[in-house]
Design an enzyme around this catalytic site. Sequence first.
Site, PDB file in Angstrom:
ATOM      1  N   LYS A 112       0.818  -1.228   0.000  1.00 25.85           N
ATOM      2  CA  LYS A 112       0.000   0.000   0.000  1.00 25.85           C
ATOM      3  C   LYS A 112       0.845   1.269   0.000  1.00 25.85           C
ATOM      4  CE  LYS A 112      -2.222  -1.207   3.785  1.00 25.85           C
ATOM      5  NZ  LYS A 112      -1.864  -2.630   3.937  1.00 25.85           N
ATOM      6  N   THR A 113       1.856   1.299   0.850  1.00 25.38           N
ATOM      7  CA  THR A 113       2.643   2.526   1.004  1.00 25.38           C
ATOM      8  C   THR A 113       3.367   2.894  -0.285  1.00 25.38           C
ATOM      9  OG1 THR A 113       2.939   2.154   3.377  1.00 25.38           O
ATOM     10  CG2 THR A 113       4.513   3.612   2.294  1.00 25.38           C
ATOM     11  N   GLU A 159      -3.491   6.152   1.691  1.00 25.97           N
ATOM     12  CA  GLU A 159      -3.206   4.750   1.961  1.00 25.97           C
ATOM     13  C   GLU A 159      -4.317   4.225   2.870  1.00 25.97           C
ATOM     14  OE1 GLU A 159       0.219   2.059   4.201  1.00 25.97           O
ATOM     15  OE2 GLU A 159       0.699   4.087   3.503  1.00 25.97           O
TER      16      GLU A 159
END
Length: 451
Positions: A112-113, A159
């Site tokens: 995600k990051t 995020e």
Amino acid sequence: MSRVHFIGVGGSGMSAVARLTAAAGHEVSGSDQRVSHYFEALRDAGMNVTIGHDAANVEHVDQVVISTAVRETNPELARARERGIEVVHRSEALARALDDRRLVAVAGSHGKTTTSAMVSHALHGSGIDASFAVGARVFGIEGAVAGGYAGESDVAVVEADESDGSFLRYHPDVAILLNVEPDHLDHYGTVERLHEAFTTFASDCRVLVVCADDPTAMTIARRARGAGVTVVSYGRSDADVVVTDTGWSRGGVDYEVHVPVPGDHMKLNAAAAWAAAVESGADATQAARALESFGGTGRRYQFRGEADGVRVIDDYAHHPTEVAALLGAARAAGAGHLVVLFQPALFSRTQLHAANFANALSIEDAHIIIAGVHGDREDPIPGVTSDSILSHMTVPASSSAVVVEDLREAAHQAVASAHRGDVVLTVGSGPVTYAAEWILEALRARETTDG
């Protein structure tokens, strides 16, 4: 203007939300137990952040922001409850700060990051000054503070963290679903409930960008399509965006893209980011070209330094799939002998995935050091320790593995095990990141002594 106080402001996610809340015109303060890179970035930007939790910090505020990691016994939270001050989760605070923006929300068990940062970079490279809230420092975008940036356009990238269900507070225009694996069952209880949460998230957007290589993600995407969502798939084959070794193609148009971060999974992440950026209004060619200059994020295969002929790389990987991908990326980048200092995070995750962690760490030509479990918000589970991982490992003849409970001592052993030409990896979502600097300091001292 409201006065908003953040408890645990030095966390990767909280710092980004604090930055965007301040940019929205509110008076922001924050506290944490210790100094972190994110804390320092906020302080350097002139924000009122302090070390230590004290009930006096919330005496004159209108709202207190917390994460799931903040316990009810925290003196600031207890005082806020006592005084009837509004207490909101960080995801709610972020949604309020960005309530006038079109959201791109990035979800999934892994990646995600980096993918959120890639979307942001692609948008900026296409001339779209998007806001973003990412759980790490984003390199290469001028004006970013910690993982937060307040842009002028009507697009924002977030995020979307599924760990506590808070990602369901977002109602994105474009959503990315990278992958779905069992994790955070301490919150969900069952895999079925985890999948239900992802389905709710994926069904609440205009466009869903989804990985065709992940069967569970595709099952969820089919449900979202049934709810009226437009689905754009990406993957190695049989997808709308077909990813190749040299880039990707869509609709008969080829885009040759060199992704500057190692690992095959990063090529997939970049394709997802590109597709989401295009769906958000970015020019396809400009977005693809922008990703070639992606500067990376903090703690995602982050080169921390080199001393005495040893390279030190720090990474946030904390799930078996992420650990395996990281070690594969290190090999793909040309690393020979590896010294891996891994700190498991959460007793519940260690209990659930001990055998999978063991499999990921059982690699050739490596010395594996497993530090004690970082419990974070959890209390210990009897019988669950780092030895739970070691006991499942099948260590190749060219490798060795050991448990060293104390993190400082584990760092000392990493230094003792590292020789010229080796790569040291500090791995995990907890304080193991500090070990990277301890190791570099010791290597520098050794280099001076030997020289």
